[in-house]
Motif scaffolding. Structure first.
Motif, PDB file in Angstrom:
ATOM      1  N   SER A   1      -9.345   3.649   4.370  1.00 39.80           N
ATOM      2  CA  SER A   1      -8.038   2.981   4.455  1.00 39.80           C
ATOM      3  C   SER A   1      -7.960   2.063   5.669  1.00 39.80           C
ATOM      4  O   SER A   1      -7.366   0.981   5.610  1.00 39.80           O
ATOM      5  CB  SER A   1      -6.911   4.018   4.520  1.00 39.80           C
ATOM      6  OG  SER A   1      -6.814   4.747   3.327  1.00 39.80           O
TER       7      SER A   1
ATOM      8  N   ARG B   1     -10.592   7.643  -0.763  1.00 34.31           N
ATOM      9  CA  ARG B   1      -9.175   7.857  -0.458  1.00 34.31           C
ATOM     10  C   ARG B   1      -8.936   8.312   0.976  1.00 34.31           C
ATOM     11  O   ARG B   1      -7.782   8.458   1.388  1.00 34.31           O
ATOM     12  CB  ARG B   1      -8.572   8.893  -1.421  1.00 34.31           C
ATOM     13  CG  ARG B   1      -8.740   8.548  -2.891  1.00 34.31           C
ATOM     14  CD  ARG B   1      -8.083   7.254  -3.272  1.00 34.31           C
ATOM     15  NE  ARG B   1      -8.358   6.894  -4.662  1.00 34.31           N
ATOM     16  CZ  ARG B   1      -7.918   5.772  -5.247  1.00 34.31           C
ATOM     17  NH1 ARG B   1      -7.192   4.917  -4.563  1.00 34.31           N
ATOM     18  NH2 ARG B   1      -8.230   5.519  -6.499  1.00 34.31           N
TER      19      ARG B   1
ATOM     20  N   SER C   1       0.833  -1.201   0.000  1.00 32.63           N
ATOM     21  CA  SER C   1       0.000   0.000   0.000  1.00 32.63           C
ATOM     22  C   SER C   1       0.870   1.254   0.000  1.00 32.63           C
ATOM     23  O   SER C   1       1.975   1.274   0.553  1.00 32.63           O
ATOM     24  CB  SER C   1      -0.916   0.018   1.227  1.00 32.63           C
ATOM     25  OG  SER C   1      -0.152   0.165   2.416  1.00 32.63           O
ATOM     26  N   SER C   2       0.367   2.299  -0.643  1.00 34.21           N
ATOM     27  CA  SER C   2       1.000   3.627  -0.635  1.00 34.21           C
ATOM     28  C   SER C   2       2.421   3.639  -1.191  1.00 34.21           C
ATOM     29  O   SER C   2       3.251   4.440  -0.757  1.00 34.21           O
ATOM     30  CB  SER C   2       1.000   4.204   0.792  1.00 34.21           C
ATOM     31  OG  SER C   2      -0.308   4.284   1.298  1.00 34.21           O
TER      32      SER C   2
ATOM     33  N   GLU D   1      -0.049  13.241   0.520  1.00 30.92           N
ATOM     34  CA  GLU D   1      -1.169  13.166  -0.430  1.00 30.92           C
ATOM     35  C   GLU D   1      -2.471  13.605   0.235  1.00 30.92           C
ATOM     36  O   GLU D   1      -3.251  14.378  -0.337  1.00 30.92           O
ATOM     37  CB  GLU D   1      -1.309  11.732  -0.950  1.00 30.92           C
ATOM     38  CG  GLU D   1      -2.490  11.503  -1.875  1.00 30.92           C
ATOM     39  CD  GLU D   1      -2.713  10.040  -2.218  1.00 30.92           C
ATOM     40  OE1 GLU D   1      -3.737   9.726  -2.849  1.00 30.92           O
ATOM     41  OE2 GLU D   1      -1.867   9.202  -1.835  1.00 30.92           O
TER      42      GLU D   1
ATOM     43  N   ARG E   1       6.546   5.232   2.585  1.00 34.00           N
ATOM     44  CA  ARG E   1       5.178   5.130   2.087  1.00 34.00           C
ATOM     45  C   ARG E   1       4.201   5.935   2.946  1.00 34.00           C
ATOM     46  O   ARG E   1       3.272   6.557   2.437  1.00 34.00           O
ATOM     47  CB  ARG E   1       4.758   3.666   2.014  1.00 34.00           C
ATOM     48  CG  ARG E   1       5.464   2.910   0.895  1.00 34.00           C
ATOM     49  CD  ARG E   1       4.997   1.487   0.761  1.00 34.00           C
ATOM     50  NE  ARG E   1       5.552   0.622   1.793  1.00 34.00           N
ATOM     51  CZ  ARG E   1       4.846  -0.200   2.556  1.00 34.00           C
ATOM     52  NH1 ARG E   1       3.528  -0.265   2.420  1.00 34.00           N
ATOM     53  NH2 ARG E   1       5.430  -0.971   3.444  1.00 34.00           N
TER      54      ARG E   1
ATOM     55  N   ARG F   1       1.847   9.036   1.717  1.00 35.09           N
ATOM     56  CA  ARG F   1       0.403   9.002   1.945  1.00 35.09           C
ATOM     57  C   ARG F   1      -0.050  10.230   2.730  1.00 35.09           C
ATOM     58  O   ARG F   1      -1.077  10.848   2.431  1.00 35.09           O
ATOM     59  CB  ARG F   1       0.041   7.714   2.698  1.00 35.09           C
ATOM     60  CG  ARG F   1      -1.437   7.509   2.941  1.00 35.09           C
ATOM     61  CD  ARG F   1      -2.153   7.201   1.663  1.00 35.09           C
ATOM     62  NE  ARG F   1      -3.548   6.886   1.897  1.00 35.09           N
ATOM     63  CZ  ARG F   1      -4.513   7.113   1.026  1.00 35.09           C
ATOM     64  NH1 ARG F   1      -4.228   7.650  -0.136  1.00 35.09           N
ATOM     65  NH2 ARG F   1      -5.748   6.795   1.303  1.00 35.09           N
TER      66      ARG F   1
ATOM     67  N   VAL G   1      -0.420   1.949   7.469  1.00 39.39           N
ATOM     68  CA  VAL G   1       0.423   1.305   6.452  1.00 39.39           C
ATOM     69  C   VAL G   1       0.954  -0.025   6.965  1.00 39.39           C
ATOM     70  O   VAL G   1       0.905  -1.051   6.268  1.00 39.39           O
ATOM     71  CB  VAL G   1       1.588   2.238   6.041  1.00 39.39           C
ATOM     72  CG1 VAL G   1       2.653   1.469   5.257  1.00 39.39           C
ATOM     73  CG2 VAL G   1       1.071   3.402   5.209  1.00 39.39           C
TER      74      VAL G   1
ATOM     75  N   VAL H   1      -1.122   7.451  10.064  1.00 40.89           N
ATOM     76  CA  VAL H   1      -0.922   6.962   8.698  1.00 40.89           C
ATOM     77  C   VAL H   1       0.104   5.829   8.686  1.00 40.89           C
ATOM     78  O   VAL H   1      -0.084   4.811   8.025  1.00 40.89           O
ATOM     79  CB  VAL H   1      -0.475   8.107   7.766  1.00 40.89           C
ATOM     80  CG1 VAL H   1      -0.203   7.571   6.360  1.00 40.89           C
ATOM     81  CG2 VAL H   1      -1.543   9.193   7.710  1.00 40.89           C
TER      82      VAL H   1
END
Length: 232
Positions: free
Chosen positions: A101, A96, A12-13, A165, A158, A162, A182, A178
């Motif tokens: 997530s 998103r 992911s990411s 973003e 990552r 993320r 992850v 976050v």
């Protein structure tokens, strides 16, 4: 010119979707974001209270609902790229967020969800000329794909990507949250019983921890062109 299927898998990411979208644009191929499909199912589950208070999926209710869950893609004329639609509604921004997530890995691990989404993905790729990214494209969805790439990067890198973003979209998030997300997704994705995340034996590894977006795009385009030339 003969077209091929390009399967991009990875953690992911790590930028899979961004890479895949750009590659599809450069080749004139169709891009399919399979991760977005599972995110759309997750959004449906959140909207319809299909998680119990402990975050577990209400499997029987979700199974009955699957017939009412249709995921498609609609070209965004402003960006030139496809947006994800859930039952005809554009949910690209909503899927998103961190709430989706936090819940997507358990949904993606459900066998009947994967069966439904894989069937849709295989239908999309029947004519070839596609770039598809996800967790099990090269191992389950298209094991005979002409080009398979497995993308990874460190969890810290990552998480930072993320975080940047999400904040760029105006969302308020905490970096530690976050990073935790992850790491949790890595574990769940790699240990699920059905189609666990793993590198296909014939996939090319790309660790993009220290690469710029331009460098990884150039690398991927070169690999794709080599593979296309080999299959003419």
């Amino acid at each position: 010119m003969k077209k091929i299927i390009i399967a991009i898998d990875g953690h992911s990411s790590c930028g899979k979707s961004t890479m895949a979208k750009e590659l599809a644009r450069q080749l004139g191929y169709i891009y399919v974001d399979t991760g977005a499909m599972y995110r759309a199912v997750t959004l449906y589950a959140l909207r319809h209270q299909l998680f119990d208070p402990n975050g577990n999926v209400r499997l029987e209710k979700l199974k009955r609902a699957m017939k009412d869950i249709h995921v498609s893609f609609l070209l965004n004329e402003e960006t030139g790229r496809p947006d994800t639609c859930l039952n005809g509604e554009d949910v690209e921004r909503e899927i998103r967020g961190l709430e989706v997530s936090d819940h997507v890995s358990p949904i993606a691990a459900v066998p009947f969800v994967r069966e439904a989404m894989v069937a849709q993905q295989q239908q999309m790729g029947r004519e070839k000329g596609i770039v598809m990214d996800g967790r099990d494209i090269g191992t389950t969805v298209f094991p005979d794909a002409e080009l398979k790439v497995f993308v990874t990067a460190s969890a810290a890198v990552r998480a930072r990507r993320r975080y940047d973003e999400l904040t760029a979209k105006g969302l308020e998030v905490d970096y530690d949250d976050v990073l935790r997300n992850v790491e949790e997704r890595d574990y769940i994705d790699s240990h699920r019983e059905v189609s666990p995340l793993k590198q296909a034996d014939d996939a090319i590894l790309l660790d993009n921890s220290d690469l710029t977006r331009e460098q990884q795009n150039e690398w991927l385009l070169a690999k794709a062109r080599e593979c296309i030339a080999l299959h003419q």
